[in-house]
Motif scaffolding. Structure first.
Motif, PDB file in Angstrom:
ATOM      1  N   TRP A 112       1.255  -1.323  -0.273  1.00  0.00           N
ATOM      2  CA  TRP A 112       0.191   0.277   0.048  1.00  0.00           C
ATOM      3  C   TRP A 112       0.443   1.425   0.131  1.00  0.00           C
ATOM      4  N   PHE A 113       2.693   1.002  -0.187  1.00  0.00           N
ATOM      5  CA  PHE A 113       2.995   1.863   0.356  1.00  0.00           C
ATOM      6  C   PHE A 113       3.674   1.706  -0.869  1.00  0.00           C
ATOM      7  N   VAL A 114       4.894   2.600  -1.899  1.00  0.00           N
ATOM      8  CA  VAL A 114       6.006   2.660  -2.481  1.00  0.00           C
ATOM      9  C   VAL A 114       7.562   2.235  -1.382  1.00  0.00           C
ATOM     10  N   LEU A 115       8.326   1.726  -1.427  1.00  0.00           N
ATOM     11  CA  LEU A 115       9.470   2.099  -0.922  1.00  0.00           C
ATOM     12  C   LEU A 115      10.861   2.676  -1.455  1.00  0.00           C
ATOM     13  N   SER A 116      11.965   3.156  -1.039  1.00  0.00           N
ATOM     14  CA  SER A 116      12.614   3.188  -2.136  1.00  0.00           C
ATOM     15  C   SER A 116      13.690   2.524  -2.002  1.00  0.00           C
ATOM     16  N   ALA A 117      13.803   2.135  -3.508  1.00  0.00           N
ATOM     17  CA  ALA A 117      14.642   0.893  -3.764  1.00  0.00           C
ATOM     18  C   ALA A 117      15.515   0.559  -3.235  1.00  0.00           C
ATOM     19  N   ARG A 118      16.096   2.038  -3.372  1.00  0.00           N
ATOM     20  CA  ARG A 118      17.993   2.194  -2.596  1.00  0.00           C
ATOM     21  C   ARG A 118      17.865   1.700  -2.141  1.00  0.00           C
ATOM     22  N   THR A 119      16.844   1.889  -0.537  1.00  0.00           N
ATOM     23  CA  THR A 119      17.538   1.802   0.417  1.00  0.00           C
ATOM     24  C   THR A 119      17.195   0.079   0.842  1.00  0.00           C
ATOM     25  N   VAL A 120      16.529  -0.146   0.366  1.00  0.00           N
ATOM     26  CA  VAL A 120      15.837  -1.905   0.360  1.00  0.00           C
ATOM     27  C   VAL A 120      17.391  -2.222  -0.189  1.00  0.00           C
ATOM     28  N   TRP A 121      17.751  -2.520  -1.824  1.00  0.00           N
ATOM     29  CA  TRP A 121      19.213  -2.306  -1.741  1.00  0.00           C
ATOM     30  C   TRP A 121      20.263  -2.776  -1.124  1.00  0.00           C
ATOM     31  N   ILE A 122      20.168  -1.776  -0.450  1.00  0.00           N
ATOM     32  CA  ILE A 122      21.208  -0.833   0.406  1.00  0.00           C
ATOM     33  C   ILE A 122      21.888  -2.298   2.060  1.00  0.00           C
ATOM     34  N   LEU A 123      20.009  -2.413   2.483  1.00  0.00           N
ATOM     35  CA  LEU A 123      19.744  -3.099   3.621  1.00  0.00           C
ATOM     36  C   LEU A 123      19.066  -4.891   3.355  1.00  0.00           C
ATOM     37  N   THR A 124      19.447  -4.869   2.167  1.00  0.00           N
ATOM     38  CA  THR A 124      19.033  -6.207   1.958  1.00  0.00           C
ATOM     39  C   THR A 124      20.375  -6.752   1.417  1.00  0.00           C
ATOM     40  N   ALA A 125      21.510  -6.426   0.763  1.00  0.00           N
ATOM     41  CA  ALA A 125      23.239  -6.404   1.030  1.00  0.00           C
ATOM     42  C   ALA A 125      23.642  -6.051   1.962  1.00  0.00           C
ATOM     43  N   LEU A 126      23.593  -5.321   4.098  1.00  0.00           N
ATOM     44  CA  LEU A 126      23.722  -5.318   4.809  1.00  0.00           C
ATOM     45  C   LEU A 126      23.533  -6.980   5.163  1.00  0.00           C
ATOM     46  N   VAL A 127      21.621  -6.997   4.897  1.00  0.00           N
ATOM     47  CA  VAL A 127      21.815  -8.319   6.130  1.00  0.00           C
ATOM     48  C   VAL A 127      22.421  -9.470   5.682  1.00  0.00           C
ATOM     49  N   LEU A 128      22.746  -9.361   4.581  1.00  0.00           N
ATOM     50  CA  LEU A 128      23.144 -10.553   3.546  1.00  0.00           C
ATOM     51  C   LEU A 128      24.694 -10.978   4.437  1.00  0.00           C
ATOM     52  N   VAL A 129      25.346  -9.710   4.076  1.00  0.00           N
ATOM     53  CA  VAL A 129      27.052  -9.606   4.580  1.00  0.00           C
ATOM     54  C   VAL A 129      27.021  -9.669   6.211  1.00  0.00           C
ATOM     55  N   LEU A 130      25.923  -9.323   6.848  1.00  0.00           N
ATOM     56  CA  LEU A 130      25.762  -9.739   8.155  1.00  0.00           C
ATOM     57  C   LEU A 130      25.516 -11.584   8.049  1.00  0.00           C
ATOM     58  N   TRP A 131      24.956 -11.999   7.649  1.00  0.00           N
ATOM     59  CA  TRP A 131      25.017 -13.274   7.239  1.00  0.00           C
ATOM     60  C   TRP A 131      26.544 -13.923   7.941  1.00  0.00           C
ATOM     61  N   TRP A 132      26.828 -13.862   6.266  1.00  0.00           N
ATOM     62  CA  TRP A 132      27.492 -14.404   5.799  1.00  0.00           C
ATOM     63  C   TRP A 132      28.771 -14.079   6.971  1.00  0.00           C
ATOM     64  N   LEU A 133      28.882 -13.432   7.195  1.00  0.00           N
ATOM     65  CA  LEU A 133      30.046 -12.797   8.525  1.00  0.00           C
ATOM     66  C   LEU A 133      29.634 -13.991  10.094  1.00  0.00           C
ATOM     67  N   GLY A 134      28.221 -13.288  10.250  1.00  0.00           N
ATOM     68  CA  GLY A 134      28.137 -14.502  11.453  1.00  0.00           C
ATOM     69  C   GLY A 134      28.464 -16.000  11.701  1.00  0.00           C
ATOM     70  N   ARG A 135      27.522 -16.799   9.593  1.00  0.00           N
ATOM     71  CA  ARG A 135      27.908 -17.868   9.854  1.00  0.00           C
ATOM     72  C   ARG A 135      29.536 -18.668   9.779  1.00  0.00           C
ATOM     73  N   ARG A 136      30.581 -17.679   8.937  1.00  0.00           N
ATOM     74  CA  ARG A 136      31.394 -17.814   9.752  1.00  0.00           C
ATOM     75  C   ARG A 136      31.894 -17.779  10.921  1.00  0.00           C
ATOM     76  N   ARG A 137      31.044 -17.563  11.523  1.00  0.00           N
ATOM     77  CA  ARG A 137      31.723 -17.416  13.609  1.00  0.00           C
ATOM     78  C   ARG A 137      30.498 -17.819  14.710  1.00  0.00           C
ATOM     79  N   SER A 138      30.020 -18.880  13.794  1.00  0.00           N
ATOM     80  CA  SER A 138      28.929 -19.513  14.582  1.00  0.00           C
ATOM     81  C   SER A 138      28.875 -20.272  15.107  1.00  0.00           C
TER      82      SER A 138
END
Length: 524
Positions: free
Chosen positions: A30-56
């Motif tokens: 029902w409302f549009v999100l900022s594509a740039r914000t979503v791209w950056i945040l999604t990439a950040l989550v993926l990086v955090l997952w990768w770093l966390g997986r290596r130290r889990s």
């Protein structure tokens, strides 16, 4: 087995396409999100997952040593966050949820249900079970001086805590110690801190029973104790009674039948399937009847007012295209014009005819290619909202918070009408959701087609099929969100430290605080 593996990869491809589309064209329905914000945040989550997986590894070892304690702490922390979030996300909501609240208030006050309530539940008798579920808790709350709404929200918050605990315990049972805390954190963020959780309705209770069913079924499979299948069946009965499409979980359970046939023989496997189906049907019928009696809404009384909306009504809604040129175009959602026609026509046969004519008109005017395009877009629309349509029903998006005015700047971060919510919170939740879909999709490509992996993705595929046909919203995904999170933990997490529960060797479970339960190897 090779065919099953390719089917699993097909499901992974579907989730990958859905995730990519949600990143490329991010909306919350029902409302549009900022594509740039979503791209950056999604990439950040993926990086955090990768770093966390290596130290889990240290966390995984802690879970292995103290599984019961870690799962309980994760659930307690998540539960406290949810309870703190509920008052901040409170609004004066409307739509069906308000009808349920009014019904609970009248029953708690000892008053007969008004004509308005009878009219509503005669059209939607599927909501009688959720009315019956909330009423006893609200009555208990009234004895403690709590309002019905507060009692209902506390019950819903408790349900989220149960979900978080069940997900953690399920990961332990399936020997994924490294996935316990990430899955619990995802459940807390995506569901517990979702604005919609502060509106008491059927989605969270259904998800609670789905999580209990999944946990009990996994425990029954791992420990070979049949009594837990009874618990799983009872939870599934409750879930299906509240949300009929929770039956998708039963579809996924069919993935466990081949292993049962190899272990116990084809006759036992067929008997288990038939017996389970009969028990599920009888249980749902009995639950519905008991709910009707508890709420003073027996079917005979409701039918004297009007017949419930026919199945064709929900199919007509499901084929509706708003044809809105904006990015928030609705595919298969609520249609005011059709709802109004149904409301003013009481004859059940004419209602069916109106709905059938609507279906024919909407389907035939699109043609084959148009219907394929519509269905594809509808699935992407349903799966593509990381807030799950929060505050998207009715005029909830315009409602201010209910706390005193001095709290308004804080509440603006937690309600749909708040600018900080739309600019920051919603993009964060959406990005977390898209990252979860991406990781699960990629995990399905590399994971072996083990029974519980297959059971989870088949459940999600069945749900997608249902939502592709009938009236749908992103909110409808909430009921089976525990299944997706278990699948994410099984596929995107680290590989099991020992033979996994699916391989039939051993499994460590949350009840034993480190104790291992032997499990016989499957028949070869």
């Amino acid at each position: 087995m090779r065919l099953l593996s390719w089917a699993q990869r097909g499901m992974g491809l579907l989730l990958l396409v859905l995730a990519v589309s949600a990143v490329v064209a991010p909306v919350t329905s029902w409302f549009v999100l900022s594509a740039r914000t979503v791209w950056i945040l999604t990439a950040l989550v993926l990086v955090l997952w990768w770093l966390g997986r290596r130290r889990s590894a240290p966390v995984a070892r802690l879970v292995q040593r103290r599984p019961r304690r870690v799962v309980a702490v994760g659930a307690a922390v998540g539960g406290l966050l949810v309870l703190a979030h509920l008052p901040l996300a409170q609004i004066d909501f409307g739509w069906d949820a308000r009808q349920v609240v009014w019904g609970v208030e009248e029953l708690v006050a000892g008053e007969p249900l008004t004509q308005g309530r009878h009219n509503y539940f005669s059209k939607y008798p599927n909501n009688v079970p959720i009315l019956a579920l909330f009423t006893p808790g609200a009555m208990l709350g009234a004895e403690l001086g709590l309002s019905p709404v507060v009692s209902m929200l506390l019950l819903q918050g408790l349900g989220v805590g149960v979900i978080i605990w069940c997900l953690g315990a399920t990961m332990v049972l399936l020997d994924r110690p490294g996935s316990v805390l990430p899955v619990q954190a995802l459940a807390t963020a995506l569901l517990g801190l979702n604005a919609q959780t502060a509106i008491p309705y059927s989605d969270v209770p259904a998800a609670t029973f789905v999580a209990v069913c999944l946990w009990a079924a996994v425990r029954a499979d791992v420990t070979r104790r049949r009594r837990w299948w009874v618990v799983a069946l009872a939870a599934l009965v409750a879930a299906v009674s509240i949300k009929v499409y929770a039956i998708a979980l039963a579809c996924g359970a069919l993935a466990l039948v081949p292993a049962l046939a190899r272990r116990r023989g084809a006759t036992v496997a067929v008997a288990a399937v038939v017996g389970g189906a009969v028990a599920l049907g009888a249980g749902v019928a009995a639950t519905t009847t008991a709910a009707a009696r508890l709420t003073q809404l027996p079917a005979e009384r409701l039918e004297q007012i009007q017949d419930p909306y026919p199945v064709e009504h929900f199919l007509a809604m499901g084929t509706y295209d708003s044809q809105d040129p904006s990015p928030t175009r609705v595919y298969g959602g609520w249609n005011w014009e059709h709802a109004s026609a149904m409301k003013h026509e009481r004859d059940p046969e004419l209602r069916r005819e109106i709905s059938r004519q609507k279906i024919r008109t909407q389907v035939l005017e699109r043609g084959v290619v148009g219907n394929l395009s519509f269905t594809t877009r509808k699935i992407a629309w349903t799966w593509g909202d990381g807030t799950f349509w929060a505050h998207g029903e009715g005029v909830d998006r315009e409602k201010p918070g209910l706390l005193p005015e001095r709290w308004s700047p804080v509440q603006a971060w937690f309600i749909g009408s708040g600018e900080p919510y739309r600019q920051v919170v919603a993009p964060v939740l959406h990005s977390l959701w898209t990252a979860t879909l991406l990781l699960t999709a990629l995990g399905l490509w590399r994971a072996r087609a083990r029974p519980w992996v297959v059971a989870c993705w088949v459940s999600l595929l069945a749900l997608t099929g249902y939502l592709a046909l009938f009236e749908a919203r992103p909110r409808y995904l909430v009921a089976l969100l525990p299944v997706l999170l278990v699948l994410a933990g099984l596929t995107a997490g680290s590989t099991p430290s020992r033979g996994s529960a699916d391989s039939g060797r051993r499994a460590q479970h949350a009840d034993g605080a480190g104790k291992t339960v032997p499990k016989p190897a499957p028949a070869r």
